[in-house]
Design a protein around this motif. Structure first.
Motif, PDB file in Angstrom:
ATOM      1  N   VAL A   1       0.804  -1.092  -0.055  1.00 21.96           N
ATOM      2  CA  VAL A   1       0.031  -0.161  -0.046  1.00 21.96           C
ATOM      3  C   VAL A   1       0.935   1.261  -0.009  1.00 21.96           C
ATOM      4  O   VAL A   1       1.914   1.487   0.924  1.00 21.96           O
ATOM      5  N   GLN A   2       0.605   2.194  -1.134  1.00 19.26           N
ATOM      6  CA  GLN A   2       1.477   3.473  -1.168  1.00 19.26           C
ATOM      7  C   GLN A   2       0.218   4.476  -0.719  1.00 19.26           C
ATOM      8  O   GLN A   2      -0.897   4.068  -0.704  1.00 19.26           O
ATOM      9  N   GLU A   3       0.892   5.534  -0.899  1.00 19.80           N
ATOM     10  CA  GLU A   3      -0.110   6.947  -0.694  1.00 19.80           C
ATOM     11  C   GLU A   3      -1.291   6.872  -1.646  1.00 19.80           C
ATOM     12  O   GLU A   3      -2.591   7.006  -1.066  1.00 19.80           O
TER      13      GLU A   3
ATOM     14  N   PRO B   1      -5.604   2.246  -8.164  1.00 22.48           N
ATOM     15  CA  PRO B   1      -5.855   3.447  -7.541  1.00 22.48           C
ATOM     16  C   PRO B   1      -6.589   2.901  -6.054  1.00 22.48           C
ATOM     17  O   PRO B   1      -7.356   2.357  -6.024  1.00 22.48           O
ATOM     18  N   ALA B   2      -5.885   3.595  -4.965  1.00 26.86           N
ATOM     19  CA  ALA B   2      -6.220   2.970  -3.864  1.00 26.86           C
ATOM     20  C   ALA B   2      -7.992   3.498  -3.572  1.00 26.86           C
ATOM     21  O   ALA B   2      -8.446   3.032  -2.927  1.00 26.86           O
ATOM     22  N   ILE B   3      -8.418   4.642  -4.288  1.00 28.30           N
ATOM     23  CA  ILE B   3      -9.837   5.060  -4.020  1.00 28.30           C
ATOM     24  C   ILE B   3     -10.695   3.841  -4.599  1.00 28.30           C
ATOM     25  O   ILE B   3     -11.694   3.714  -4.419  1.00 28.30           O
ATOM     26  N   SER B   4     -10.209   3.166  -5.529  1.00 29.73           N
ATOM     27  CA  SER B   4     -11.120   2.176  -6.408  1.00 29.73           C
ATOM     28  C   SER B   4     -11.472   0.956  -5.548  1.00 29.73           C
ATOM     29  O   SER B   4     -12.192   0.139  -5.871  1.00 29.73           O
TER      30      SER B   4
ATOM     31  N   VAL C   1      -1.619  -5.370  -6.011  1.00 30.49           N
ATOM     32  CA  VAL C   1      -2.592  -6.575  -5.577  1.00 30.49           C
ATOM     33  C   VAL C   1      -2.070  -7.788  -6.369  1.00 30.49           C
ATOM     34  O   VAL C   1      -1.268  -7.463  -7.231  1.00 30.49           O
ATOM     35  N   VAL C   2      -1.847  -8.880  -6.030  1.00 28.77           N
ATOM     36  CA  VAL C   2      -1.695 -10.188  -6.718  1.00 28.77           C
ATOM     37  C   VAL C   2      -2.943 -11.200  -6.598  1.00 28.77           C
ATOM     38  O   VAL C   2      -3.689 -11.188  -5.485  1.00 28.77           O
ATOM     39  N   TRP C   3      -3.141 -11.837  -7.710  1.00 26.76           N
ATOM     40  CA  TRP C   3      -4.350 -12.828  -7.596  1.00 26.76           C
ATOM     41  C   TRP C   3      -3.922 -13.918  -8.553  1.00 26.76           C
ATOM     42  O   TRP C   3      -2.948 -13.952  -9.506  1.00 26.76           O
ATOM     43  N   TYR C   4      -4.597 -14.965  -8.461  1.00 28.64           N
ATOM     44  CA  TYR C   4      -4.346 -16.195  -9.386  1.00 28.64           C
ATOM     45  C   TYR C   4      -5.527 -16.107 -10.438  1.00 28.64           C
ATOM     46  O   TYR C   4      -6.536 -16.246 -10.148  1.00 28.64           O
TER      47      TYR C   4
END
Length: 54
Positions: free
Chosen positions: A6-8, A29-32, A13-16
């Motif tokens: 997590v940055q500002e 974007p963190a807001i999403s 994220v990582v997923w399979y």
């Protein structure tokens, strides 16, 4: 999906990805992203289980 950093303003994220059989990563974007209220989800599951029993 797992948050690995997590940055500002961004979240990495990582997923399979089953369809291609490999792990994927992306910065979003963190807001999403929203926090999931698990207690609300558990209540819905209990309601569905009770309805299935009827």
């Amino acid at each position: 999906m797992t948050v690995v950093e997590v940055q500002e303003l961004d979240v990495k994220v990582v997923w399979y990805a089953e369809e291609v059989g490999e792990f994927r990563s992306q910065s979003l974007p963190a807001i999403s992203l929203e926090t999931l209220d698990l207690t609300e989800f558990e209540i819905e599951e209990e309601d569905e289980a009770e309805a299935d029993e009827d």
